[in-house]
Every structure is written in structure tokens, then in C-alpha cells.
Design a protein around this motif. Structure first.
Motif, mmCIF file in Angstrom:
data_model
loop_
_atom_site.group_PDB
_atom_site.id
_atom_site.type_symbol
_atom_site.label_atom_id
_atom_site.label_comp_id
_atom_site.label_asym_id
_atom_site.label_seq_id
_atom_site.Cartn_x
_atom_site.Cartn_y
_atom_site.Cartn_z
ATOM 1 N N SER A 39 -18.402 5.206 -9.228
ATOM 2 C CA SER A 39 -19.164 6.423 -8.962
ATOM 3 C C SER A 39 -18.572 7.194 -7.782
ATOM 4 C CB SER A 39 -20.615 6.056 -8.682
ATOM 5 O OG SER A 39 -21.370 7.206 -8.439
ATOM 6 N N SER A 40 -18.202 6.484 -6.728
ATOM 7 C CA SER A 40 -17.634 7.150 -5.542
ATOM 8 C C SER A 40 -16.284 7.793 -5.834
ATOM 9 C CB SER A 40 -17.505 6.166 -4.377
ATOM 10 O OG SER A 40 -16.400 5.308 -4.565
ATOM 11 N N MET A 41 -15.652 7.343 -6.913
ATOM 12 C CA MET A 41 -14.355 7.910 -7.305
ATOM 13 C C MET A 41 -14.523 9.097 -8.256
ATOM 14 S SD MET A 41 -12.013 4.487 -7.593
ATOM 15 C CE MET A 41 -10.464 5.384 -7.781
ATOM 16 N N GLY A 42 -15.768 9.531 -8.460
ATOM 17 C CA GLY A 42 -16.026 10.766 -9.187
ATOM 18 C C GLY A 42 -16.257 10.640 -10.679
ATOM 19 N N ALA A 43 -16.451 9.429 -11.203
ATOM 20 C CA ALA A 43 -16.668 9.277 -12.644
ATOM 21 C C ALA A 43 -17.797 10.188 -13.107
ATOM 22 C CB ALA A 43 -16.986 7.821 -12.986
ATOM 23 N N ALA A 44 -17.542 10.941 -14.173
ATOM 24 C CA ALA A 44 -18.545 11.858 -14.703
ATOM 25 C C ALA A 44 -19.679 11.099 -15.377
ATOM 26 C CB ALA A 44 -17.903 12.814 -15.702
ATOM 27 N N ALA A 63 0.837 -1.208 0.000
ATOM 28 C CA ALA A 63 0.000 0.000 0.000
ATOM 29 C C ALA A 63 0.864 1.246 0.000
ATOM 30 C CB ALA A 63 -0.970 -0.013 1.174
ATOM 31 N N ASP A 64 1.856 1.235 -0.900
ATOM 32 C CA ASP A 64 2.816 2.333 -0.979
ATOM 33 C C ASP A 64 2.358 3.343 -2.028
ATOM 34 O OD1 ASP A 64 4.978 4.016 -1.133
ATOM 35 O OD2 ASP A 64 6.463 2.431 -1.465
ATOM 36 N N PHE A 65 1.654 4.370 -1.582
ATOM 37 C CA PHE A 65 1.128 5.392 -2.477
ATOM 38 C C PHE A 65 2.239 6.133 -3.221
ATOM 39 C CE2 PHE A 65 -1.928 4.852 0.922
ATOM 40 C CZ PHE A 65 -3.127 4.773 0.241
ATOM 41 N N ARG A 66 3.450 6.141 -2.652
ATOM 42 C CA ARG A 66 4.567 6.872 -3.249
ATOM 43 C C ARG A 66 5.462 6.000 -4.117
ATOM 44 N NH1 ARG A 66 7.141 8.910 1.841
ATOM 45 N NH2 ARG A 66 6.069 7.092 2.606
ATOM 46 N N HIS A 67 5.145 4.713 -4.211
ATOM 47 C CA HIS A 67 5.940 3.826 -5.061
ATOM 48 C C HIS A 67 5.866 4.348 -6.498
ATOM 49 C CE1 HIS A 67 7.241 0.304 -7.302
ATOM 50 N NE2 HIS A 67 7.743 -0.171 -6.159
ATOM 51 N N PRO A 68 7.001 4.381 -7.210
ATOM 52 C CA PRO A 68 7.001 4.912 -8.583
ATOM 53 C C PRO A 68 5.943 4.279 -9.502
ATOM 54 C CG PRO A 68 9.248 4.548 -7.840
ATOM 55 C CD PRO A 68 8.342 3.987 -6.778
ATOM 56 N N PRO A 72 -5.965 8.161 -5.794
ATOM 57 C CA PRO A 72 -6.629 9.231 -5.049
ATOM 58 C C PRO A 72 -8.146 9.018 -5.039
ATOM 59 C CG PRO A 72 -5.010 10.140 -6.573
ATOM 60 C CD PRO A 72 -5.122 8.670 -6.879
ATOM 61 N N GLN A 73 -8.811 9.489 -3.995
ATOM 62 C CA GLN A 73 -10.252 9.283 -3.828
ATOM 63 C C GLN A 73 -11.052 9.643 -5.076
ATOM 64 O OE1 GLN A 73 -12.284 7.954 -1.357
ATOM 65 N NE2 GLN A 73 -13.866 8.260 -2.902
ATOM 66 N N TYR A 74 -10.698 10.736 -5.737
ATOM 67 C CA TYR A 74 -11.464 11.194 -6.898
ATOM 68 C C TYR A 74 -10.673 11.052 -8.198
ATOM 69 C CZ TYR A 74 -14.605 12.735 -3.298
ATOM 70 O OH TYR A 74 -15.457 12.749 -2.223
ATOM 71 N N ALA A 75 -9.999 9.935 -8.345
ATOM 72 C CA ALA A 75 -9.162 9.691 -9.525
ATOM 73 C C ALA A 75 -9.951 9.614 -10.825
ATOM 74 C CB ALA A 75 -8.354 8.403 -9.336
ATOM 75 N N LEU A 76 -11.260 9.412 -10.739
ATOM 76 C CA LEU A 76 -12.073 9.304 -11.952
ATOM 77 C C LEU A 76 -12.905 10.565 -12.222
ATOM 78 C CD1 LEU A 76 -13.276 5.597 -11.617
ATOM 79 C CD2 LEU A 76 -11.431 6.508 -13.053
ATOM 80 N N PHE A 94 -4.165 7.540 -15.034
ATOM 81 C CA PHE A 94 -5.572 7.831 -14.779
ATOM 82 C C PHE A 94 -5.835 9.329 -14.944
ATOM 83 C CE2 PHE A 94 -5.792 3.621 -12.974
ATOM 84 C CZ PHE A 94 -7.131 3.253 -13.115
ATOM 85 N N ASP A 95 -4.931 10.143 -14.420
ATOM 86 C CA ASP A 95 -5.106 11.592 -14.480
ATOM 87 C C ASP A 95 -5.131 12.101 -15.916
ATOM 88 O OD1 ASP A 95 -5.335 14.150 -13.160
ATOM 89 O OD2 ASP A 95 -3.266 14.530 -13.802
ATOM 90 N N GLU A 96 -4.283 11.533 -16.777
ATOM 91 C CA GLU A 96 -4.155 11.992 -18.168
ATOM 92 C C GLU A 96 -5.285 11.494 -19.068
ATOM 93 O OE1 GLU A 96 -0.337 10.454 -19.179
ATOM 94 O OE2 GLU A 96 0.710 11.803 -17.800
ATOM 95 N N ALA A 97 -5.998 10.465 -18.645
ATOM 96 C CA ALA A 97 -7.020 9.853 -19.490
ATOM 97 C C ALA A 97 -8.309 10.669 -19.514
ATOM 98 C CB ALA A 97 -7.318 8.443 -18.997
ATOM 99 N N ASP A 98 -8.927 10.693 -20.701
ATOM 100 C CA ASP A 98 -10.271 11.266 -20.830
ATOM 101 C C ASP A 98 -11.308 10.208 -20.464
ATOM 102 O OD1 ASP A 98 -9.409 13.803 -22.035
ATOM 103 O OD2 ASP A 98 -8.869 12.564 -23.754
#
Length: 185
Positions: A127-132, A51-56, A94-98, A65-69
Motif C-alpha cells: 500500500s505504501s508503494m502506491g498499489a491502486a 543496495a545499488d539502485f543503478r545496477h543493471p 522507487p517509493q511508488y513503484a506500484l 514493475f513499471d511495465e506491468a499492469d
């Protein structure tokens, strides 16, 4: 057109889910989309299990995920739910990655008893992750996906038609969203 991240949540090296996704990736590319595959099983175990959020590898996956439409999420169904491997990755994002993303959920499984896993297990998390927009997904029986000796994938005719429809709907919705976002930007 749009940048799409195609995520396979299967832990299997010979995954029907991953093969099906790569088949659908080709269709999306033919429609002009830029598709990036992500097989969660290829991420380092120490990143996922620690559960290493900082792992490369997790930082890189988060950036994808951030770059994807749009995001295609494929998973085998185990015990009426999506895979634990996919759950692990989603927990590390991240909680709202979508947020702002159009999402196409797909699932494979051995029995029609699991057909509602997309709607009752996966869709609430997306849905909870913010998918539009979560477009209607599709559940495919394992028996409807076969791989030839030469590696070619064959999907049963009725299933192939349904997958074409959901994939094309995703493409159209995504195309419309990216055009609106480009005009607004």
C-alpha cells in the motif's frame, strides 16, 4: 489482455512458493494475460546486498514493475513476516513503484500461526508503494503443496479451490482496470 509481473521472494532454489507462483502463472496465461516471472533469488547478490539502485539488474527489475499492469507477489513467511530477500528488492525499487498497479499477495508457510502475515506485514508495504488495488491474497501451508518426481505440482483440493478463486478475482479486476485504462488513454 494485461501484463503481469509474477515475483517470487523466496531465497530457496527448491521453493514451494516459486513453484506455486509458476503454477498460477499458467492459469493467468490461459486467461489471456502476458505473464513475466521474476525470481528475486536470481538477481545478482552484489546488486541486492550492495543496495545499488543503478545496477543493471535492479534497473531491469524496476522496468518490469513499471511495465506491468498487475503484480503477483509471492513470499515464504519467516518469523511472521515476508522474506528478507523480498524486502531487499522492495527497498531498492522507487517509493511508488506500484502506483496504479493491481496486486495479488500470496504467502506460503509451515504453520497457520503465520496466516496473517499478508495482512499485517506485506499489505502495508504494498500500500505504501502506491498499489491502486490490493486484492485479497491467500496463505498456503507448505504441506498443501507437493511436487512429484516428474516435477508436476499438486495442490491440496481445498487450497487449490481457494487459489483459483483469488487468482480469478485478480484476473477479473485486472481485466477491468486495463479496459478502463485503455479507454481513457
Amino acid at each position: 489482455m494485461a501484463k503481469i509481473l509474477s515475483v517470487s521472494g523466496s531465497p530457496s532454489a527448491t521453493s514451494r512458493t516459486a513453484r506455486l507462483l509458476r503454477h498460477l502463472d499458467d492459469r493467468l496465461r490461459q486467461q489471456g494475460h502476458d505473464v513475466t516471472p521474476l525470481d528475486v533469488r536470481a538477481l545478482p547478490p552484489e546488486a541486492l546486498l550492495g543496495a545499488d539502485f543503478r545496477h543493471p539488474a535492479i534497473v531491469e527489475a524496476t522496468a518490469l514493475f513499471d511495465e506491468a499492469d498487475g503484480v503477483v507477489i509471492g513470499t515464504p513467511v519467516y518469523k511472521a513476516a515476508y522474506s528478507g530477500l523480498l524486502k531487499t528488492l522492495l527497498d531498492l525499487l522507487p517509493q511508488y513503484a506500484l502506483t496504479g498497479k493491481t496486486v495479488l499477495p500470496l504467502a506460503t508457510g509451515g504453520s497457520t500461526a503465520h496466516v496473517l502475515a499478508i495482512d499485517y506485514a506485506l499489505r502495508p508495504v504494498l500500500s505504501s508503494m502506491g498499489a491502486a488495488h490490493i486484492v485479497p491474497g491467500w496463505f498456503t501451508l507448505d504441506k498443501d503443496i507437493t511436487t512429484g518426481d516428474d516435477g508436476t505440482l499438486t495442490v491440496a483440493p481445498g487450497t487449490a479451490e481457494a487459489l483459483t478463486q483469488v487468482t480469478d478475482t485478480f484476473s477479473r479486476v485486472l481485466g477491468g482496470r486495463t479496459a478502463v485504462l485503455a479507454a481513457a488513454g
